[in-house]
Motif scaffolding. Structure first.
Motif, PDB file in Angstrom:
ATOM      1  N   GLU A 151      49.499  37.289  29.326  1.00  0.00           N
ATOM      2  CA  GLU A 151      49.220  37.982  30.453  1.00  0.00           C
ATOM      3  C   GLU A 151      50.529  38.420  31.047  1.00  0.00           C
ATOM      4  O   GLU A 151      50.373  38.476  32.360  1.00  0.00           O
ATOM      5  N   SER A 208      48.907  42.333  39.433  1.00  0.00           N
ATOM      6  CA  SER A 208      49.417  41.501  40.537  1.00  0.00           C
ATOM      7  C   SER A 208      50.805  41.824  41.126  1.00  0.00           C
ATOM      8  O   SER A 208      51.238  41.072  41.605  1.00  0.00           O
ATOM      9  N   GLY A 226      36.450  41.385  29.811  1.00  0.00           N
ATOM     10  CA  GLY A 226      36.850  40.777  31.294  1.00  0.00           C
ATOM     11  C   GLY A 226      37.696  39.547  31.314  1.00  0.00           C
ATOM     12  O   GLY A 226      37.851  38.859  32.315  1.00  0.00           O
ATOM     13  N   LYS A 260      40.424  42.378  41.040  1.00  0.00           N
ATOM     14  CA  LYS A 260      41.432  42.324  40.049  1.00  0.00           C
ATOM     15  C   LYS A 260      41.396  41.242  38.870  1.00  0.00           C
ATOM     16  O   LYS A 260      42.128  41.477  37.990  1.00  0.00           O
ATOM     17  N   GLU A 261      40.633  40.450  39.004  1.00  0.00           N
ATOM     18  CA  GLU A 261      40.251  39.470  37.957  1.00  0.00           C
ATOM     19  C   GLU A 261      38.994  39.298  37.615  1.00  0.00           C
ATOM     20  O   GLU A 261      38.210  38.315  38.386  1.00  0.00           O
ATOM     21  N   PRO A 262      38.352  40.179  36.927  1.00  0.00           N
ATOM     22  CA  PRO A 262      36.944  39.951  36.761  1.00  0.00           C
ATOM     23  C   PRO A 262      36.295  38.727  36.288  1.00  0.00           C
ATOM     24  O   PRO A 262      35.163  38.529  36.483  1.00  0.00           O
ATOM     25  N   SER A 263      36.893  38.050  35.393  1.00  0.00           N
ATOM     26  CA  SER A 263      36.466  37.038  34.676  1.00  0.00           C
ATOM     27  C   SER A 263      36.293  35.964  35.804  1.00  0.00           C
ATOM     28  O   SER A 263      35.475  35.017  35.566  1.00  0.00           O
ATOM     29  N   GLN A 304      39.224  31.524  32.255  1.00  0.00           N
ATOM     30  CA  GLN A 304      39.576  32.539  31.292  1.00  0.00           C
ATOM     31  C   GLN A 304      40.782  33.273  31.364  1.00  0.00           C
ATOM     32  O   GLN A 304      41.258  33.777  30.330  1.00  0.00           O
ATOM     33  N   THR A 305      41.499  33.009  32.589  1.00  0.00           N
ATOM     34  CA  THR A 305      42.726  33.833  32.543  1.00  0.00           C
ATOM     35  C   THR A 305      43.882  33.019  32.823  1.00  0.00           C
ATOM     36  O   THR A 305      43.881  31.708  33.104  1.00  0.00           O
ATOM     37  N   ILE A 322      50.001  35.254  40.276  1.00  0.00           N
ATOM     38  CA  ILE A 322      49.371  36.085  39.640  1.00  0.00           C
ATOM     39  C   ILE A 322      48.063  36.528  40.342  1.00  0.00           C
ATOM     40  O   ILE A 322      47.544  37.639  40.580  1.00  0.00           O
ATOM     41  N   HIS A 323      47.551  35.546  40.827  1.00  0.00           N
ATOM     42  CA  HIS A 323      46.370  35.758  41.842  1.00  0.00           C
ATOM     43  C   HIS A 323      46.704  35.240  43.158  1.00  0.00           C
ATOM     44  O   HIS A 323      46.612  34.349  43.768  1.00  0.00           O
TER      45      HIS A 323
END
Lengths: 302, 238, 487
Positions: free
Chosen positions: A185, A200, A299, B52-55, B127-128, B169-170
């Protein structure tokens, strides 16, 4: 000219200079130490070792005052008189957190890391290459920089990253690197094409809370921590401490890391390189078979 | 009959403790209990946009809110760490570790107290990818990437500190590692209550820390039973 | 010193004059002591914090590039050699804040006292003395990059009466073919002198020049000065840390003049059409002894050669000179050094100058045979300058200079005139920089300079233009106190 007139001019000159001297004398009471306001007590003892050269913080202090103080400040915290106009901000040495290292995240850099940083400078920033200083002077500065944080007295630097020999630059390597770029990622910050426009990217801040941009590969700019493949390898394996860029040492195998290096070079479309040439001819033939980088339809990351 | 009463009491205590987080209490029969409340108007918590982070977004039917100032009925404050800051003898590092989870792009628990040298395991249940970035100033600051499916990150802290934790990232993810010298601490729950157990009799300085409003300190003398100490923070809307 | 001059002619022989000199030297010594340099070196470095425009652009302190501005240290030399670029991919002006403008100005208000003996006045011969407050000329410096690897300098400069000229104006194409060994400069510029007169630390009338940089044998029509800015093209190169440097220039033989004349101010005679060549090479190396306050512990030595020609005649129309013709050659060669040991910097220079015999005789066309006794005017000499840096903001200066005529323009000059034109000069100075911000700077400059010239007016000091007794020495003193500031 008469004696009287001479005495007048002599007196006038003396008064002016004595006033100047008096002004300065009252500003200070520490007449014994050369520069009491610069550095911490460890200046007397701190040393550095780079190859055969031993640096001494005591000598480095004078050099710091001459060369470094305008940006890094008299307290070593990156708040020199010019810091307010500089972006990115000068390094705060009191935190002992450095971007360009060969050591694991969270550990102190080696003397060589600091020496190389001074010698190379940081392109795209206000930190120049200090190569015109001779090796002894740069070693002295390394020793002095270490006196700004108490961590150097208590911790040893981390173990330098062991970089295996580079694997061959092949299309398989680049393709595998591309998979890693997707899976790990990287595109979330660096963007699918390395344009620094990932989802991000806009909200990134460094550890002091200042906004910071991820590296934009497409401009062809040199990396701050060096411009060879080895430097690039080291960047993402050790992470750039103090910035949002994390260390991937725990999640990438050493040889896989070379694949990622080769792929990242293909993002540098403005900087002619071997990997890019190989990649462009591959894309011409097989481009439409490639799955685009980015969030997949399920997703989540693959 | 007596047994049933004891069992019921034990059950009640067990249910009550579900609302609080305890450290392993060492020897000593005294304790300090109390409530943390506020006066004034606290800042409003805002819902977090995870589009921005659908999962992660799909794991929350209604969006979660920020947790800087989490309040409860009766003007109570949650996530306040109450600990002995003076008067405590030295403690050995507990052999049991603590656990930090990244789930639904949230840090669970939001505030994690632990002792100096205690093992800390950080899990990525999502999952991310996340990157764990504890912004330590006294301890070492580090930053590691943790893709989904990675083993937990195993670490510990050498010095007491309130360490802000973020994920680059988040950017909405925000938590704290509270590294303490003492084993006598508690974190308030939804009801703002805390109970620090296992204290030998003596005079202690108790500190309550809230991430937005800072610290409040009290002197408490503990006897053989429970001593009370309540803390009141002045809340501001910003 | 020649034994020719009688006791009475020497001002040092009178008790009063000796006392004056001693007092003047003591005055400077007291100034140094009162300045209490150890205290000064302990000045709060946070409170203290030349082109300030460069410091503004890059955020570096003045001391990073200058031993003590305006003199450059090696880091500053590399910056200059790179075309005023740090080579950090952020040199092009598009990266600068639009409010940044690459301009600095510098001027020095002062108080000074000038004395020159052996001057002719209408009422009789005597000592010419002047003293009072004064201004220097002003430099309005603009320099930097037009684009990556294209640099420029524009330096309009005025005299104290605000008469302006262009001291320097050039464009420089840097790192041609990606090589730092190829840089092309085009315009009017200071030559690549190892010891730069434009960037030295002296300001007084007698001390503010290198005598040998402006010396010509008496009677020579040569107007060349090694310290003068010239106009032409220069190809120069340097190693990565500028330890090795070379330059080759082709310059018009007009002493940097404009409008095809020999000067930058109106009314100068027309120049010829020929070209001069300047060659310079230097090599630096690290020597043991530590870096100290002078910054580097670097030893640099160099050699130079200037080969030029000047017209001996003119094409005229109606008696008005139109263009110079009948060129005759001259050359200057020499060695120079910039040596450091801890806090001490030494700058030695030796030069030998040779003019063609025709240049020694004004008005003699080169088609005419030389008269008897005419010979090629030559001179030799040099200086040794010392700087002692207590810290980046305090520096003590001293210089001794001697220029001797080797061959006069005529060999049959009466006995005693073989030294006609010889110069002995000694200068002491001190510069204190109370503020050294990256935004602006101030230096307090105190100097004492004493020059002895035989048979000629002093090159730098005040004079009436007429030496009273050409067989006697002329002594010229300067006492100077100035506030040198730049923004």
């Amino acid at each position: 000219m008469t004696l009287q007139k001479f005495a007048v001019t002599f007196a006038l000159g003396s008064v002016i200079l004595l006033m100047a001297g008096a002004t300065r004398s009252t500003a200070q009471s520490h007449v014994n130490s050369p520069d009491p306001l610069l550095g911490t007590p460890s200046v007397a003892t701190e040393t550095s070792q780079i190859d055969g050269v031993t640096g001494h913080a005591e000598s480095g202090k004078h050099l710091y005052r001459r060369f470094c103080i305008g940006c890094h400040g008299p307290d070593g915290n990156g708040q020199g008189m010019n810091a307010q106009w500089i972006d990115p901000q000068p390094r705060d040495f009191t935190e002992a957190t450095f971007k360009c290292r060969s050591t694991p995240t969270g550990t102190l850099p080696t003397d060589d890391d600091l020496y190389n940083a001074i010698t190379r400078g940081f392109v795209t920033t206000a930190m120049p290459s200090w190569r015109p200083l001779n090796p002894q002077q740069r070693a002295d500065l390394v020793a002095f920089i270490k006196t700004w944080s108490p961590r150097w007295a208590k911790e040893k630097p981390g173990a330098s990253l062991n970089i295996p020999p580079e694997t061959p630059i092949t299309i398989e390597s680049i393709l595998h690197g591309r998979e890693l770029f997707q899976k790990l990622e990287c595109w979330k910050c660096h963007g699918p094409a390395g344009n620094a426009d990932g989802p991000s990217a806009a909200t990134l801040t460094d550890s002091k809370g200042n906004p910071i941009k991820p590296f934009n590969f497409t401009t062809g700019e040199r990396f701050m921590c060096g411009d060879t493949n080895r430097d690039l390898y080291r960047i993402f394996m050790t992470g750039l401490d103090g910035s949002p860029m994390p260390s991937f040492a725990d999640v990438i195998q050493p040889n896989d890391a070379w694949d990622l290096v080769h792929f990242l070079r293909t993002l540098q479309v403005a900087l002619p390189n071997q990997e890019l040439t190989l990649w462009q001819s591959y894309k011409a033939a097989h481009g439409k078979d490639l799955k685009p980088i980015g969030p997949d339809s399920a997703g989540g990351a693959q | 009959m007596r047994m049933k009463f004891v069992a019921a009491l034990g059950l009640t205590i067990a249910m009550g403790s579900a609302l609080m987080v305890f450290a392993t209490p060492p020897a000593g029969s005294g304790s300090i209990t109390g409530k943390v409340t506020y006066t004034g108007t606290p800042m409003k918590m805002k819902p977090i946009d995870m589009s921005k982070e659908p999962s992660c977004a799909k794991q929350h039917a209604t969006p979660i809110t920020t947790e800087n100032v989490t309040t409860g009925p009766g003007n109570t404050l949650k996530w306040v760490v109450v600990y002995i800051s003076a008067g405590d003898e030295g403690t050995t590092t507990p052999s049991q570790g603590v656990r930090y989870d990244q789930k639904g792009c949230e840090y669970l628990p939001h505030i994690l107290p632990m002792e100096v040298g205690q093992q800390l395991q950080i899990f990525n249940d999502d999952q991310t990818s996340h990157n764990i970035h504890p912004l330590a100033k006294v301890n070492q600051e580090w930053n590691k990437s943790q893709p989904p499916g990675s083993p937990p990150i195993d670490t510990k802290w050498d010095k007491p500190e309130f360490i802000s934790v973020k994920c680059n990232i988040h950017p909405w993810m925000h938590g704290y590692f509270v590294v303490l010298k003492t084993s006598h601490y508690a974190v308030t729950g939804d009801d703002g209550a805390f109970d620090i157990k296992g204290l030998p009799p003596g005079k202690y300085t108790v500190t309550a820390w809230q991430e937005q409003y800072g610290t409040k300190t009290q002197e408490v003398t503990v006897g053989a039973g429970a001593a009370t100490a309540n803390f009141v923070f002045t809340a501001t809307p910003y | 010193m020649s034994k020719k001059f009688s006791e009475g002619a020497n001002p040092m022989s009178t008790k009063f004059s000796r006392w004056k000199t001693i007092l003047t030297c003591a005055f400077l010594l007291i100034a140094i002591v009162a300045c209490d340099v150890r205290t000064a070196s302990a000045l709060p470095t946070s409170k203290v914090i030349a082109i300030p425009a460069f410091a503004r652009k890059y955020g570096l302190p003045c001391s990073a590039c200058h031993t003590a501005w305006p003199e450059l240290n090696n880091f500053g030399q590399v910056f200059r050699d790179n075309g005023y670029q740090l080579m950090n991919d952020r040199d092009s002006p598009i990266w600068q804040n639009p409010s940044y403008f690459p301009i600095s100005f510098r001027i020095t208000p002062s108080w000074h006292r000038e004395t020159t003996t052996n001057q002719a006045f209408d009422t009789g011969n005597g000592t010419f003395t002047q003293a009072g407050f004064d201004l220097s000329g002003m430099d309005l410096w603009s320099a930097g990059t037009l684009y990556k690897n294209i640099s420029f300098v524009l330096l309009p400069s005025s005299d104290p009466t605000a008469v302006w000229h262009f001291e320097a104006a050039f464009i420089r194409f840097d790192n041609l073919k990606g090589s730092r060994w190829l840089n092309l400069r085009f315009g009017r510029f200071e030559m690549d002198n190892l010891i730069s007169e434009k960037r030295f630390l002296f300001l007084s009338d007698n001390g503010g020049l290198y005598q040998i940089y402006h010396f010509n044998v008496p009677g020579s029509i040569n107007n060349f000065g090694y310290g003068d800015n010239q106009i032409g093209i220069e190809l120069a190169g340097h190693s990565a840390n500028s330890y090795t440097r070379y330059s080759v220039s082709m310059l018009s033989s007009n002493e940097g003049g404009v409008n095809f004349t020999t000067d930058v101010v109106p009314g100068a005679p027309p120049a010829g059409r020929s070209y001069d060549v300047n060659l310079a090479f230097s090599q630096a190396f690290n020597a043991p002894g530590g870096s100290g306050e002078s910054g580097f512990g670097l030893e640099r030595v160099g050699a130079f050669a200037y080969i030029g020609q000047r017209p001996t005649g003119f094409l005229t129309e109606g008696g008005v000179q139109q263009v110079g013709i009948d060129n005759k050659p001259f050359y200057r060669i020499g060695f120079a050094g910039d040596l450091s040991y801890k806090n001490l910097e030494l700058l030695p220079l030796f030069m030998y100058g040779h003019d063609n015999a025709y240049l020694g005789i004004p008005g003699l066309a080169s088609t005419t045979p030389l008269p008897l006794g005419a010979q090629a005017p030559t001179f030799y000499g040099g200086f040794l300058e010392a700087h002692y840096y207590f810290n980046p903001q305090n520096v003590a200066l001293a210089r001794f200079e001697q220029v001797n005529v080797g061959q006069q323009a005529f060999s049959n000059i009466g006995d005693g005139s073989a030294s006609n034109g010889n110069i002995t000069a000694i200068t002491f100075g001190y510069r204190w920089y109370p503020i050294m911000f990256s935004r602006a700077g101030v230096a307090l400059d105190a100097e004492f300079s004493r020059v002895r010239t035989i048979g000629q007016e002093p090159l730098g000091g005040i004079s009436t233009g007429a030496v009273a007794d050409p067989t006697a020495a002329t002594w010229s003193n300067s006492i100077y106190l100035g506030f040198d500031f730049d923004f």
